[in-house]
Write a protein that holds these residues in place. Structure first.
Motif, PDB file in Angstrom:
ATOM      1  N   ILE A  47     -28.037  -7.549 -25.599  1.00  0.00           N
ATOM      2  CA  ILE A  47     -27.680  -8.638 -24.846  1.00  0.00           C
ATOM      3  C   ILE A  47     -26.750  -8.355 -23.706  1.00  0.00           C
ATOM      4  O   ILE A  47     -27.298  -8.956 -22.442  1.00  0.00           O
ATOM      5  CB  ILE A  47     -26.795  -9.751 -25.956  1.00  0.00           C
ATOM      6  N   PRO A  48     -25.900  -7.492 -23.610  1.00  0.00           N
ATOM      7  CA  PRO A  48     -25.258  -7.126 -22.329  1.00  0.00           C
ATOM      8  C   PRO A  48     -26.273  -6.815 -21.177  1.00  0.00           C
ATOM      9  O   PRO A  48     -26.104  -7.393 -19.974  1.00  0.00           O
ATOM     10  CB  PRO A  48     -24.335  -5.919 -22.650  1.00  0.00           C
ATOM     11  N   LEU A  51     -27.834  -9.818 -19.739  1.00  0.00           N
ATOM     12  CA  LEU A  51     -27.152 -10.802 -19.114  1.00  0.00           C
ATOM     13  C   LEU A  51     -27.117 -10.299 -17.447  1.00  0.00           C
ATOM     14  O   LEU A  51     -26.643 -11.128 -16.719  1.00  0.00           O
ATOM     15  CB  LEU A  51     -25.372 -10.695 -19.685  1.00  0.00           C
ATOM     16  N   LEU A  54     -28.758 -12.692 -15.054  1.00  0.00           N
ATOM     17  CA  LEU A  54     -28.081 -13.722 -14.562  1.00  0.00           C
ATOM     18  C   LEU A  54     -27.491 -13.365 -12.864  1.00  0.00           C
ATOM     19  O   LEU A  54     -27.132 -14.485 -12.375  1.00  0.00           O
ATOM     20  CB  LEU A  54     -26.993 -14.074 -15.502  1.00  0.00           C
ATOM     21  N   ALA A  64     -32.050 -16.884 -16.727  1.00  0.00           N
ATOM     22  CA  ALA A  64     -31.996 -17.195 -18.195  1.00  0.00           C
ATOM     23  C   ALA A  64     -33.503 -16.982 -18.571  1.00  0.00           C
ATOM     24  O   ALA A  64     -33.756 -16.681 -19.983  1.00  0.00           O
ATOM     25  CB  ALA A  64     -31.449 -18.531 -18.496  1.00  0.00           C
ATOM     26  N   MET A  67     -34.550 -13.608 -19.179  1.00  0.00           N
ATOM     27  CA  MET A  67     -33.850 -12.834 -20.491  1.00  0.00           C
ATOM     28  C   MET A  67     -34.756 -13.452 -21.620  1.00  0.00           C
ATOM     29  O   MET A  67     -34.833 -12.583 -22.542  1.00  0.00           O
ATOM     30  CB  MET A  67     -32.641 -13.360 -20.495  1.00  0.00           C
TER      31      MET A  67
END
Length: 128
Positions: A47-48, A51, A54, A64, A67
């Motif tokens: 996840i990091p 991110l 973004l 988004a 991702m």
């Protein structure tokens, strides 16, 4: 026996633990919460880096969407390959790969025994 912090980190990155920790490995891979642990170990650390999308210039929804284009297939394949991963890790630690689905087989055998108890073996006496 439980692994030390350095052993646990090595285990998370694919290293083999000593044979004295086989019971811990078996509980980790097949015990209660094994599915949850497996999914968290794979899906949370990515996840990091995702991110970072973004931070790209443009509308927020575009980052988004990028991702999601990476994360959704990751979730799908992580779930799909869970059984293969468990078997691999069991073999890697010198354990029987059939233990990966022992609980499922035991549940199926119990269901079959219950069915046969209720309806008789092979449906004897049943007329269509």
């Amino acid at each position: 026996m439980t692994p030390s912090l350095t052993q646990r980190l090595g285990y998370l990155f694919g290293r083999t633990l000593p044979a004295s920790m086989s019971d811990w490995v078996l509980r980790d891979l097949t015990g209660p919460g094994a599915t949850r642990r497996y999914l968290l170990r794979i899906l949370i650390p990515v996840i990091p880096p995702l991110l970072l999308f973004l931070l790209l210039p443009g509308p927020l929804w575009m980052g988004a969407a990028m991702m999601a284009l990476l994360y959704i297939p990751l979730v799908y394949f992580t779930v799909a390959l869970m059984y293969v991963y468990r078997r691999h890790r069991l073999v890697q630690h010198g354990l029987d790969p059939a233990l990966a689905d022992a609980e499922t087989r035991a549940r199926g055998a119990a269901e079959r025994a219950e069915y046969e108890r209720r309806h008789g073996r092979g449906g004897a006496g049943h007329t269509g």
